[in-house]
Scaffold this active site. Structure first.
Site, PDB file in Angstrom:
ATOM      1  N   CYS A   2       1.082  -1.211  -0.068  1.00  7.94           N
ATOM      2  CA  CYS A   2       0.027   0.020   0.080  1.00  7.94           C
ATOM      3  C   CYS A   2       0.871   1.396  -0.041  1.00  7.94           C
ATOM      4  O   CYS A   2       2.065   1.035   0.113  1.00  7.94           O
ATOM      5  CB  CYS A   2      -1.001  -0.294   1.294  1.00  7.94           C
ATOM      6  SG  CYS A   2      -1.737  -1.636   1.479  1.00  7.94           S
ATOM      7  N   ARG A  27       1.201   2.255  -6.959  1.00 12.30           N
ATOM      8  CA  ARG A  27       1.212   1.075  -6.132  1.00 12.30           C
ATOM      9  C   ARG A  27      -0.188   0.302  -6.198  1.00 12.30           C
ATOM     10  O   ARG A  27      -0.258  -0.534  -5.491  1.00 12.30           O
ATOM     11  CB  ARG A  27       1.363   1.613  -4.751  1.00 12.30           C
ATOM     12  CG  ARG A  27       2.951   2.055  -4.469  1.00 12.30           C
ATOM     13  CD  ARG A  27       3.150   2.221  -3.161  1.00 12.30           C
ATOM     14  NE  ARG A  27       3.500   1.204  -2.306  1.00 12.30           N
ATOM     15  CZ  ARG A  27       4.477   0.560  -1.903  1.00 12.30           C
ATOM     16  NH1 ARG A  27       5.585   1.177  -2.510  1.00 12.30           N
ATOM     17  NH2 ARG A  27       4.517  -0.407  -1.420  1.00 12.30           N
ATOM     18  N   TRP A  76      -3.643  -1.733  -1.290  1.00 11.51           N
ATOM     19  CA  TRP A  76      -3.616  -2.665  -2.296  1.00 11.51           C
ATOM     20  C   TRP A  76      -4.015  -4.139  -1.356  1.00 11.51           C
ATOM     21  O   TRP A  76      -3.247  -4.395  -0.428  1.00 11.51           O
ATOM     22  CB  TRP A  76      -2.259  -3.051  -2.904  1.00 11.51           C
ATOM     23  CG  TRP A  76      -2.021  -4.329  -3.584  1.00 11.51           C
ATOM     24  CD1 TRP A  76      -1.375  -5.639  -3.295  1.00 11.51           C
ATOM     25  CD2 TRP A  76      -2.197  -4.535  -4.999  1.00 11.51           C
ATOM     26  NE1 TRP A  76      -1.385  -6.569  -4.262  1.00 11.51           N
ATOM     27  CE2 TRP A  76      -1.997  -5.961  -5.084  1.00 11.51           C
ATOM     28  CE3 TRP A  76      -2.862  -3.758  -6.009  1.00 11.51           C
ATOM     29  CZ2 TRP A  76      -2.104  -6.271  -6.534  1.00 11.51           C
ATOM     30  CZ3 TRP A  76      -3.032  -4.190  -7.254  1.00 11.51           C
ATOM     31  CH2 TRP A  76      -2.745  -5.665  -7.360  1.00 11.51           C
ATOM     32  N   ASN A 102       0.981  -0.634   5.912  1.00  9.25           N
ATOM     33  CA  ASN A 102       1.605  -1.175   4.638  1.00  9.25           C
ATOM     34  C   ASN A 102       2.069  -2.263   5.411  1.00  9.25           C
ATOM     35  O   ASN A 102       3.067  -2.155   6.228  1.00  9.25           O
ATOM     36  CB  ASN A 102       2.334  -0.062   4.061  1.00  9.25           C
ATOM     37  CG  ASN A 102       2.922  -1.015   2.770  1.00  9.25           C
ATOM     38  OD1 ASN A 102       2.512  -1.853   2.153  1.00  9.25           O
ATOM     39  ND2 ASN A 102       4.184  -0.590   2.241  1.00  9.25           N
ATOM     40  N   GLY A 103       1.878  -3.503   4.684  1.00  6.84           N
ATOM     41  CA  GLY A 103       2.658  -4.682   4.816  1.00  6.84           C
ATOM     42  C   GLY A 103       1.651  -5.775   5.614  1.00  6.84           C
ATOM     43  O   GLY A 103       0.524  -5.846   5.237  1.00  6.84           O
ATOM     44  N   GLU A 489       9.447 -20.885 -19.497  1.00  8.10           N
ATOM     45  CA  GLU A 489       9.086 -19.430 -18.982  1.00  8.10           C
ATOM     46  C   GLU A 489      10.347 -18.552 -19.341  1.00  8.10           C
ATOM     47  O   GLU A 489      10.169 -17.393 -19.741  1.00  8.10           O
ATOM     48  CB  GLU A 489       8.826 -19.629 -17.420  1.00  8.10           C
ATOM     49  CG  GLU A 489       9.000 -18.257 -16.623  1.00  8.10           C
ATOM     50  CD  GLU A 489       7.800 -17.283 -17.068  1.00  8.10           C
ATOM     51  OE1 GLU A 489       6.675 -17.765 -17.912  1.00  8.10           O
ATOM     52  OE2 GLU A 489       7.631 -16.134 -16.852  1.00  8.10           O
ATOM     53  N   LYS A 493       9.815 -15.303 -21.754  1.00  4.40           N
ATOM     54  CA  LYS A 493      10.489 -13.875 -21.347  1.00  4.40           C
ATOM     55  C   LYS A 493      11.456 -13.495 -22.702  1.00  4.40           C
ATOM     56  O   LYS A 493      11.383 -12.214 -22.918  1.00  4.40           O
ATOM     57  CB  LYS A 493      11.474 -14.077 -20.085  1.00  4.40           C
ATOM     58  CG  LYS A 493      10.762 -14.291 -18.959  1.00  4.40           C
ATOM     59  CD  LYS A 493      10.095 -12.942 -18.097  1.00  4.40           C
ATOM     60  CE  LYS A 493       8.592 -13.087 -18.138  1.00  4.40           C
ATOM     61  NZ  LYS A 493       7.374 -13.888 -18.221  1.00  4.40           N
ATOM     62  N   GLU A 496       9.055 -11.996 -25.145  1.00  4.93           N
ATOM     63  CA  GLU A 496       8.069 -11.077 -25.196  1.00  4.93           C
ATOM     64  C   GLU A 496       9.006  -9.841 -25.044  1.00  4.93           C
ATOM     65  O   GLU A 496       8.533  -8.860 -25.396  1.00  4.93           O
ATOM     66  CB  GLU A 496       7.223 -11.493 -24.055  1.00  4.93           C
ATOM     67  CG  GLU A 496       7.652 -11.502 -22.796  1.00  4.93           C
ATOM     68  CD  GLU A 496       6.378 -11.600 -21.770  1.00  4.93           C
ATOM     69  OE1 GLU A 496       5.185 -11.525 -21.961  1.00  4.93           O
ATOM     70  OE2 GLU A 496       6.579 -12.135 -20.522  1.00  4.93           O
ATOM     71  N   HIS A 512      12.735 -36.428 -31.153  1.00  4.73           N
ATOM     72  CA  HIS A 512      11.493 -36.765 -32.242  1.00  4.73           C
ATOM     73  C   HIS A 512      11.453 -35.684 -33.167  1.00  4.73           C
ATOM     74  O   HIS A 512      10.102 -35.604 -33.980  1.00  4.73           O
ATOM     75  CB  HIS A 512      10.219 -36.869 -31.382  1.00  4.73           C
ATOM     76  CG  HIS A 512      10.557 -38.008 -30.319  1.00  4.73           C
ATOM     77  ND1 HIS A 512      10.621 -39.258 -30.674  1.00  4.73           N
ATOM     78  CD2 HIS A 512      10.855 -37.849 -28.979  1.00  4.73           C
ATOM     79  CE1 HIS A 512      10.976 -40.233 -29.459  1.00  4.73           C
ATOM     80  NE2 HIS A 512      10.948 -39.240 -28.506  1.00  4.73           N
ATOM     81  N   LYS A 614      -0.985  -5.907 -20.522  1.00  6.53           N
ATOM     82  CA  LYS A 614      -0.726  -6.183 -19.286  1.00  6.53           C
ATOM     83  C   LYS A 614      -1.818  -7.353 -18.823  1.00  6.53           C
ATOM     84  O   LYS A 614      -1.736  -8.219 -18.363  1.00  6.53           O
ATOM     85  CB  LYS A 614      -0.742  -5.354 -17.958  1.00  6.53           C
ATOM     86  CG  LYS A 614      -0.275  -5.703 -16.718  1.00  6.53           C
ATOM     87  CD  LYS A 614       1.182  -6.522 -16.540  1.00  6.53           C
ATOM     88  CE  LYS A 614       1.631  -6.920 -15.437  1.00  6.53           C
ATOM     89  NZ  LYS A 614       2.716  -8.121 -15.415  1.00  6.53           N
TER      90      LYS A 614
HETATM   91  C1  AGP Z   1       3.846 -12.847 -18.814  1.00  3.81           C
HETATM   92  O1  AGP Z   1       4.978 -12.385 -19.045  1.00  3.81           O
HETATM   93  C2  AGP Z   1       2.667 -12.530 -19.889  1.00  3.81           C
HETATM   94  N1  AGP Z   1       2.698 -11.009 -19.740  1.00  3.81           N
HETATM   95  C3  AGP Z   1       1.385 -13.339 -20.069  1.00  3.81           C
HETATM   96  O2  AGP Z   1       1.902 -14.510 -20.591  1.00  3.81           O
HETATM   97  C4  AGP Z   1       0.422 -13.504 -18.796  1.00  3.81           C
HETATM   98  O3  AGP Z   1       1.235 -14.382 -17.844  1.00  3.81           O
HETATM   99  C5  AGP Z   1      -0.783 -13.947 -19.298  1.00  3.81           C
HETATM  100  O4  AGP Z   1      -1.456 -12.952 -20.268  1.00  3.81           O
HETATM  101  C6  AGP Z   1      -1.941 -14.384 -18.280  1.00  3.81           C
HETATM  102  O5  AGP Z   1      -2.079 -13.296 -17.568  1.00  3.81           O
HETATM  103  P1  AGP Z   1      -2.733 -13.290 -16.132  1.00  3.81           P
HETATM  104  O6  AGP Z   1      -1.801 -14.046 -15.097  1.00  3.81           O
HETATM  105  O7  AGP Z   1      -3.113 -11.809 -15.698  1.00  3.81           O
HETATM  106  O8  AGP Z   1      -3.769 -14.217 -16.132  1.00  3.81           O
END
Ligand code: AGP
Length: 619
Positions: A2, A27, A76, A102-103, A489, A493, A496, A512, A614
């Site tokens: 927060c 935040r 938050w 906050n915490g 993962e 990264k 993206e 395969h 996002k």
């Molecule tokens: C991850 O770096 C991405 N931005 C994306 O794959 C994300 O994880 C995915 O869109 C799922 O989002 P969510 O966790 O908000 O559902």
């Protein structure tokens, strides 16, 4: 997670509080509130109206009395829904003490129970409110506010940054902290307002000189003075911090971008997700059980994990834990596929939706489909009261705080931790693992945030390895067992934020087909930390090396055998070793850093990668 602000002195207390809260917007805003000291009373206003509680608060504050001091808060949510009743500041029973926090207070359950038993009326569902009532009890013994806060700090467990005011001590704000950051300062204007803030941006408009409180220190702010003392009451002096940044830079702190800030916050994100859940008497996993009972969870005969992107990778890591610890069939599916096929679901199926935002349409719709088929739906989300959390039968919150960078980092690690807690909770509930085995695993888990910190500290070494591959346009990521989702993962990264093609494979699958793509110079990144398939992974690495691939390995400290699989000692990303099923929490860190450094080498905006959002609210 927060935002906190406090102001005492000067003629514009209310405006300073509202402006400061606006600057803490990054935040996150579940609710906003303030308390003003005016004419011997406390005047409180709070708002939780979406999308901008601060706007609502501004309107209410138009009728505010002229204030001599005040405290403000942006929330938050972690404990209790993001509604007005749970918004800070919280008052004691008399309405003459107010607190902002906050915490996370770890012993909040015990404290609340004790307060309720002694007749206090608690108006919210938060962990924070107990603090106001504890201060009330101390004040009743005749001590002043500073002594009361000092005594209460001694009783609290967990993380906190606190601001406390009393109607009976005008122009005084008492502050304290442990773990959560807290700054104090004096305004540059003639009024020399006493200032308190969780983050520099909140007070940057009034001063560029601040002092950072250390753990268990108490600060007393009055117009023109700031006194800092230790918990024992001894005076403390700290060097002043001169802030030379602009506002946006101040929001990022010392970091170049939010992504690096959020990576650095990963140990805290995991700690916050574990806090208060791994108790000596057992694991407490779920925050909300709307329509889910322990009986339902005991009767479950199949688990589906459904998610997208990084959340899907976290789910895949958990599949190994659920199968190992619970001996239950565990399936994992991409949300956008799950909802359009015909998954076989019934009342004994537990469908776990994993979503940082809790708003991703694909996952939300998949959860709706699962519920309509009679399955029990449990959601893991970083956002309290998100659509998915509201509709689920049960909810477990990650507590990573708001994540601004588009690439999931700290929320991803918090998800893995939450899923591991869930798996252990189910193992406990169903008697699937003996108590000592659970206790041993919990001991390991508690140590993981420190290991993540150790991995993060090797950033420079990772940058050195990444520098060798600035012009590489194709990568293969390999892993086996829990190393496979780590590879997935890492590759995501890289795609993206660095816009580089990266394919991730379970290493045994390479022969395969994909091995046809390996030629001299192809870069292969192998997650070669020790798990039960390590020997087999070694053979797979040999297969690509013998075809001329350049191999980078993630290896555990001291593991010369794994390091020997790399193309040279300069092609090793070292990580501290950890228990097999917890290793993704640590092993993914150098892969995040690797992608980050490649992206930065090209000058890309790591926080806002092209074509991405996002929160993905379209199909
Ligand atoms: C991850 O770096 C991405 N931005 C994306 O794959 C994300 O994880 C995915 O869109 C799922 O989002 P969510 O966790 O908000 O559902």
């Amino acid at each position: 997670m927060c935002g906190i602000i406090g102001v005492t002195g000067g003629s514009g207390v209310t405006e300073l509080l509202l402006d400061g809260l606006a600057r803490l917007e990054y935040r996150g805003y579940d609710s906003a509130g303030l308390v003003l000291q005016a004419e011997g009373t406390l005047w409180r206003a709070r708002d939780a109206t979406k999308p901008s509680p601060l706007e609502g608060l501004r309107k209410v504050a138009e009728d505010a009395p002229v204030a001599t001091a005040g405290i403000g808060h942006t929330r938050w949510a972690t404990h209790g829904h993001p509604n007005e009743g749970n918004a800070h500041p919280h008052l004691d029973c008399t309405g003459r003490v107010a607190i902002i926090h906050n915490g996370i207070i770890e012993n909040w359950r015990e404290l609340r129970a004790r307060l309720l038993e002694s007749g206090h009326v608690l108006a919210s569902d938060t962990d924070s409110e107990a603090i106001a009532h504890l201060v009330e009890e101390e004040l009743a013994t005749g001590v002043d506010l500073t002594a009361a806060v000092r005594a209460v700090v001694g009783e609290l467990r967990g993380a906190f940054a606190l601001g406390v005011v009393s109607a009976d001590e005008p122009e005084t704000i008492v502050a304290a902290r442990r773990v959560s950051p807290l700054l104090v300062g004096l305004g540059d204007s003639e009024a020399r307002e006493g200032l308190l803030a969780s983050d520099i941006p909140a007070i940057l408009g009034r001063t560029r000189t601040v002092w950072a409180l250390e753990d268990d220190e108490i600060a007393v702010l009055r117009p023109g003075s700031v006194e800092i003392t230790s918990l024992a009451g001894d005076p403390v002096e700290h060097p002043a911090i001169e802030v030379g940044w602009d506002l946006e830079a101040a929001e990022r702190g010392d970091y170049d971008d939010f992504m690096s800030k959020e990576m650095a916050e990963q140990p805290q994100a995991v700690t916050a997700t574990l806090v208060g859940r791994l108790l000596p008497e057992g694991i407490l996993a779920l925050d909300e059980m709307h329509r889910l009972t322990d009986g339902d969870l005991q009767a479950v005969d199949k688990v589906f994990i459904v998610a997208c992107g990084s959340s899907y990778h976290a789910g895949l890591m958990a599949k190994y834990a659920i199968e190992r610890w619970l001996h239950l069939p565990a399936e994992i599916d991409i949300a956008s596929e799950f909802r359009y096929r015909d998954p076989v679901l019934d009342g004994r199926t537990l469908v776990v939706g994993v979503s940082q935002s809790g708003e991703t349409v694909d996952t939300t719709e998949a959860m709706r489909h699962a519920r309509s088929e009679g399955a029990k739906v449990l959601v893991i989300s970083n956002v309290v009261d998100s659509s998915m959390a509201r509709e689920a039968d049960g909810v477990l919150y990650t507590r990573a705080g708001p994540e601004i960078g588009v690439a999931a980092t700290k929320t991803h690690l918090a998800q893995i931790a939450a899923l591991e807690v869930l798996a252990l909770y189910l193992a406990q509930l169903r008697g699937a693992l003996p108590g000592p085995a659970i206790a041993g695993l919990l001991d390991h888990l508690r140590g993981v945030p420190d290991l993540i910190g150790e991995a993060l500290a090797r950033d420079e070494a990772v940058a050195g390895v990444a520098a060798r591959f600035v012009d590489t346009r194709d990568f293969f990521y390999l892993g086996r067992h829990v190393g496979f989702p780590v590879a997935l993962e890492g590759a995501l990264k890289l795609k993206e934020i660095a816009y580089v093609r990266a394919e991730a494979y379970p290493a045994g699958e390479l022969k395969h087909g994909p091995i046809a793509l390996i030629e001299p110079g192809t870069v292969v990144l192998a997650v070669a930390t020790r798990n039960r398939l390590w020997d087999k992974l070694k053979s797979n690495i040999q297969e690509v090396r013998s075809r001329g691939a350049t191999v980078v390995v993630v290896a555990q400290d001291g593991d010369g055998d794994s390091a020997a699989e790399a193309s040279s000692p300069e092609h090793v990303l070292w990580v501290p070793p950890t228990e097999e099923l917890f290793s993704p929490l640590v092993d993914v860190v150098p892969l995040q850093q690797f992608a980050y450094h490649l992206a930065r080498a090209h000058g890309y905006d790591v926080d806002r990668p092209r074509n991405l959002a996002k929160t993905v609210t379209v199909e």
